[in-house]
Scaffold this motif. Structure first.
Motif, mmCIF file in Angstrom:
data_model
loop_
_atom_site.group_PDB
_atom_site.id
_atom_site.type_symbol
_atom_site.label_atom_id
_atom_site.label_comp_id
_atom_site.label_asym_id
_atom_site.label_seq_id
_atom_site.Cartn_x
_atom_site.Cartn_y
_atom_site.Cartn_z
ATOM 1 N N SER A 15 0.828 -1.204 0.000
ATOM 2 C CA SER A 15 0.000 0.000 0.000
ATOM 3 C C SER A 15 0.865 1.257 0.000
ATOM 4 O O SER A 15 0.583 2.221 -0.718
ATOM 5 C CB SER A 15 -0.917 -0.019 1.232
ATOM 6 N N GLY A 16 1.933 1.241 0.781
ATOM 7 C CA GLY A 16 2.837 2.397 0.802
ATOM 8 C C GLY A 16 3.542 2.589 -0.527
ATOM 9 O O GLY A 16 3.687 3.720 -1.003
ATOM 10 N N ILE A 17 3.974 1.492 -1.152
ATOM 11 C CA ILE A 17 4.645 1.585 -2.454
ATOM 12 C C ILE A 17 3.681 2.128 -3.504
ATOM 13 O O ILE A 17 4.027 2.976 -4.322
ATOM 14 C CB ILE A 17 5.208 0.207 -2.866
ATOM 15 N N THR A 18 2.444 1.627 -3.471
ATOM 16 C CA THR A 18 1.443 2.086 -4.428
ATOM 17 C C THR A 18 1.188 3.586 -4.266
ATOM 18 O O THR A 18 1.087 4.319 -5.257
ATOM 19 C CB THR A 18 0.133 1.308 -4.232
ATOM 20 N N THR A 19 1.119 4.049 -3.038
ATOM 21 C CA THR A 19 0.916 5.473 -2.792
ATOM 22 C C THR A 19 2.099 6.287 -3.314
ATOM 23 O O THR A 19 1.917 7.328 -3.950
ATOM 24 C CB THR A 19 0.728 5.728 -1.288
ATOM 25 N N ALA A 20 3.318 5.795 -3.088
ATOM 26 C CA ALA A 20 4.506 6.522 -3.546
ATOM 27 C C ALA A 20 4.560 6.589 -5.068
ATOM 28 O O ALA A 20 4.879 7.631 -5.640
ATOM 29 C CB ALA A 20 5.761 5.849 -3.002
ATOM 30 N N VAL A 21 4.230 5.485 -5.733
ATOM 31 C CA VAL A 21 4.243 5.474 -7.200
ATOM 32 C C VAL A 21 3.173 6.424 -7.742
ATOM 33 O O VAL A 21 3.390 7.142 -8.715
ATOM 34 C CB VAL A 21 4.046 4.037 -7.736
ATOM 35 N N GLY A 22 2.019 6.431 -7.101
ATOM 36 C CA GLY A 22 0.963 7.346 -7.527
ATOM 37 C C GLY A 22 1.385 8.798 -7.398
ATOM 38 O O GLY A 22 1.123 9.616 -8.283
ATOM 39 N N LEU A 23 2.061 9.130 -6.315
ATOM 40 C CA LEU A 23 2.531 10.498 -6.133
ATOM 41 C C LEU A 23 3.668 10.825 -7.108
ATOM 42 O O LEU A 23 3.768 11.949 -7.590
ATOM 43 C CB LEU A 23 3.002 10.707 -4.692
#
Length: 163
Positions: free
Chosen positions: A65-73
């Protein structure tokens, strides 16, 4: 709404009717609540309560979930840049836009043609050969040639080596 009060034989005034309607509306929209004050068991089968923040999940799911958020940003600047380019392209004259779009393609074509020519020049120049002999030497410059002949619908190839 009946403006006539059945308890008395007189008619309600407009202000009384409005006040009566407001009272009915307040009663209909009055919040209701119930609080259960019975004490909870200290130990027992009380279900867990979700805490504020991220929902309960495994450590791996939390990491993903954290990786997905970082990639989205991280994709936001690229998206905003693309949006700016497309908006600017919409404001341009189609001829200018065509010239701008064609310039990189033309540059790549000219560059590849120049590289092919340079490669051909390098391949065309034979390697320098330095021979140092002692004594009498006879050099024969006739090279061995191979001729290939292909004939017919069903190809038949014959290779001849001539000296």
């Amino acid at each position: 709404m009946n403006l006539h009060d059945p308890a008395s034989s007189r008619r309600m005034t407009e202000d009384e009717a409005k006040e009566h309607a407001d009272a009915l509306i307040r009663e209909a929209f009055r919040p209701t609540s119930y609080r259960d004050d019975t004490p909870l068991p200290a130990v027992g089968s009380t279900p867990p309560v979700a805490q504020p923040g991220r929902p309960p999940m495994s450590q791996r799911a939390t990491d993903i979930s954290g990786i997905t958020t970082a990639v989205g940003l991280a994709s936001a600047p690229i998206s905003l840049g693309t949006c700016a380019v497309l908006w600017t392209a919409g404001q341009l004259d189609p001829v200018v836009l065509g010239l701008l779009a064609g310039a990189p393609i033309t540059f790549v074509a000219v560059l590849s043609r120049a590289l092919k020519r340079a490669k051909g020049v390098v391949e065309a120049a034979p390697a320098e050969i330095h021979n140092h002999y002692t004594g009498p030497v006879l050099q024969d410059y006739r090279s061995t040639t191979t001729t290939t002949t292909t004939k017919g619908v069903f190809a038949q190839t014959r290779n001849d080596v001539r000296k």
